[in-house]
Scaffold this active site. Structure first.
Site, PDB file in Angstrom:
ATOM      1  N   LYS A  68       0.874  -1.066   0.005  1.00 47.69           N
ATOM      2  CA  LYS A  68       0.134  -0.286  -0.223  1.00 47.69           C
ATOM      3  C   LYS A  68       0.736   1.345  -0.209  1.00 47.69           C
ATOM      4  O   LYS A  68       0.497   1.884  -1.012  1.00 47.69           O
ATOM      5  CB  LYS A  68      -0.257   0.187   1.437  1.00 47.69           C
ATOM      6  CG  LYS A  68      -2.115  -1.219   1.526  1.00 47.69           C
ATOM      7  CD  LYS A  68      -2.988  -1.134   2.179  1.00 47.69           C
ATOM      8  CE  LYS A  68      -3.996  -2.120   2.063  1.00 47.69           C
ATOM      9  NZ  LYS A  68      -5.096  -1.596   3.465  1.00 47.69           N
ATOM     10  N   ASP A  91       5.344  -1.208  12.194  1.00 51.20           N
ATOM     11  CA  ASP A  91       4.528  -1.626  12.519  1.00 51.20           C
ATOM     12  C   ASP A  91       4.856  -1.069  13.646  1.00 51.20           C
ATOM     13  O   ASP A  91       5.854  -1.352  14.842  1.00 51.20           O
ATOM     14  CB  ASP A  91       4.084  -3.376  12.802  1.00 51.20           C
ATOM     15  CG  ASP A  91       3.253  -3.963  13.541  1.00 51.20           C
ATOM     16  OD1 ASP A  91       2.587  -2.442  14.394  1.00 51.20           O
ATOM     17  OD2 ASP A  91       2.847  -4.672  13.808  1.00 51.20           O
ATOM     18  N   ASN A 120       1.827  10.710  12.529  1.00 52.75           N
ATOM     19  CA  ASN A 120       0.308  10.179  12.056  1.00 52.75           C
ATOM     20  C   ASN A 120      -0.300   9.218  12.392  1.00 52.75           C
ATOM     21  O   ASN A 120      -1.723   8.972  12.454  1.00 52.75           O
ATOM     22  CB  ASN A 120      -0.088  11.059  10.719  1.00 52.75           C
ATOM     23  CG  ASN A 120      -0.484  10.734  10.192  1.00 52.75           C
ATOM     24  OD1 ASN A 120      -2.258  11.367   9.958  1.00 52.75           O
ATOM     25  ND2 ASN A 120      -1.255   9.993   9.615  1.00 52.75           N
ATOM     26  N   SER A 169      -2.169  13.745  17.947  1.00 53.51           N
ATOM     27  CA  SER A 169      -3.591  13.947  18.672  1.00 53.51           C
ATOM     28  C   SER A 169      -5.038  13.683  18.387  1.00 53.51           C
ATOM     29  O   SER A 169      -5.009  13.345  17.441  1.00 53.51           O
ATOM     30  CB  SER A 169      -2.656  14.300  19.912  1.00 53.51           C
ATOM     31  OG  SER A 169      -3.857  14.269  21.274  1.00 53.51           O
ATOM     32  N   TYR A 197      -7.909   4.904  24.256  1.00 52.62           N
ATOM     33  CA  TYR A 197      -7.934   5.728  23.579  1.00 52.62           C
ATOM     34  C   TYR A 197      -7.752   7.612  23.540  1.00 52.62           C
ATOM     35  O   TYR A 197      -6.605   7.732  23.313  1.00 52.62           O
ATOM     36  CB  TYR A 197      -9.137   5.905  21.795  1.00 52.62           C
ATOM     37  CG  TYR A 197      -8.587   6.936  20.532  1.00 52.62           C
ATOM     38  CD1 TYR A 197      -8.191   6.924  19.824  1.00 52.62           C
ATOM     39  CD2 TYR A 197      -9.834   8.250  20.432  1.00 52.62           C
ATOM     40  CE1 TYR A 197      -7.930   7.855  18.727  1.00 52.62           C
ATOM     41  CE2 TYR A 197      -9.581   9.472  20.340  1.00 52.62           C
ATOM     42  CZ  TYR A 197      -8.268   9.076  18.613  1.00 52.62           C
ATOM     43  OH  TYR A 197      -8.298   9.911  17.900  1.00 52.62           O
ATOM     44  N   LYS A 201      -3.789   9.051  23.126  1.00 53.16           N
ATOM     45  CA  LYS A 201      -3.869  11.024  22.894  1.00 53.16           C
ATOM     46  C   LYS A 201      -3.268  11.817  24.097  1.00 53.16           C
ATOM     47  O   LYS A 201      -2.722  12.829  23.178  1.00 53.16           O
ATOM     48  CB  LYS A 201      -4.943  11.210  22.138  1.00 53.16           C
ATOM     49  CG  LYS A 201      -6.186  10.337  20.686  1.00 53.16           C
ATOM     50  CD  LYS A 201      -5.092  10.457  19.663  1.00 53.16           C
ATOM     51  CE  LYS A 201      -4.382   9.694  19.494  1.00 53.16           C
ATOM     52  NZ  LYS A 201      -3.099   9.251  18.263  1.00 53.16           N
TER      53      LYS A 201
END
Length: 332
Positions: A68, A91, A120, A169, A197, A201
């Site tokens: 990809k 990874d 990112n 973030s 999550y 962040k």
């Protein structure tokens, strides 16, 4: 960390990547930019696709799927003949993979310096799982992997005349501070995918704060974190946004105004604009370590900005914990 003043920001939620690339073209030209999490239809791809038009010296694309990545590279070169693209497999959920990728980059003589690193890549609201290193998957992929990767290639970054690091973030940091004594959620017994999550962040913001503090004065490194906005990408493709995905109920439990608000969706071009702003805006030098929203420095009176994510104490505590978890110290 410098908090925004009452002066009006030159850019806002309606600013696009096209506008910013036009304004920053001379700053992008000749730069080497490494971006993680670049796949078609992602914020990472929208970012590199936009800056490719301004003649950077090299775009380094990093991600889990080399096929990809290569396709992204070919598409970018087709749109911008002569563009130099390098792809790197990594990874971020595996410390072994991170070390291998960093070694590959450090050994590549085509990359004498990295001007901008944009961390990112990430995952969002996935089911409970542990990484190969025994760390909850959000914290492993969104923080520990980037933490180790960034520090292992820091030598290349500091070779730049104007080194800059961007941590992507989210305003989702409001959902959780760092759970220092239980980052793995009692082996999943108390797990909530949105809290996990949120913890990761918050970690992104604290890492930017640490980098700016440790490397800003001595090496001139600038580091920022940002919230790109609510954007329909493959990051949340597994969620049904037509119903409460569990986020709104947590916001209401914790008393966040977001629990009673509608999502304000952005396009990729608007979402990736803050990436471009964070990576190249000159005026940000006066706000090293800042958290950015809608292409401006976040204002705590207007924007979502929790104290636990901008605490120098929490930042140093996380840095020490991260060193322990990756088994390596980084002193600057």
């Amino acid at each position: 960390m410098t908090i925004a003043t009452s002066m009006p920001a030159p850019y806002n939620a309606n600013t696009t990547t096209t506008e910013l690339v036009t304004d920053y073209a001379s700053l992008i030209k000749g730069k080497v930019i490494l971006t993680t999490g670049v796949t078609l239809g992602s914020l990472g791809y929208a970012f590199v696709q936009s800056i490719a038009k301004a003649n950077p010296a090299c775009l380094i694309l990093a991600g889990r799927n080399l096929t990809k990545l290569d396709q992204c590279g070919e598409d970018l070169k087709a749109e911008n003949p002569g563009l130099n693209v390098i792809t790197v497999k990594v990874d971020l959920g595996s410390l072994v993979s991170v070390r291998n990728a960093a070694e590959h980059i450090n050994a590549n003589t085509q990359i004498p310096a990295i001007d901008v690193l944009v961390n990112n890549a990430g995952i969002m609201a996935v089911d409970y799982a542990l990484s190969a290193d025994g760390i909850e998957s959000h914290l492993a992929t969104n923080h520990l992997g980037p933490f180790l990767f960034t520090n292992l290639i820091m030598g290349k970054i500091l070779q730049s005349e104007s080194p800059r690091i961007v941590m992507v973030s989210s305003d989702g940091h409001r959902l959780s501070p760092i759970r220092f004594d239980d980052y793995n959620f009692d082996n999943g017994k108390t797990y909530n995918k949105w809290v996990a999550y949120g913890q990761s962040k918050t970690a992104n913001m604290l890492m930017a704060l640490s980098l700016s503090s440790k490397l800003g004065t001595k090496y001139g490194l600038l580091a920022f974190s940002l919230h790109p906005g609510v954007i329909a990408t493959n990051l949340g493709g597994h969620l049904d946004w037509s119903v409460d995905v569990g986020l709104q109920s947590i916001d209401r439990q914790q008393g966040h105004h977001e629990g009673w608000s509608e999502f304000k969706w952005k396009s990729l071009e608007h979402g990736a604009a803050t990436h471009v702003y964070a990576a190249f805006d000159r005026a940000l030098k006066a706000h090293n370590g800042a958290y950015l929203v809608d292409s401006h420095v976040a204002d705590p009176l207007v924007d979502t900005l929790k104290s636990w994510a901008i605490s120098s104490f929490e930042a140093e505590r996380l840095w020490k914990m991260s060193e322990e978890l990756v088994g390596q110290e980084f002193t600057y």
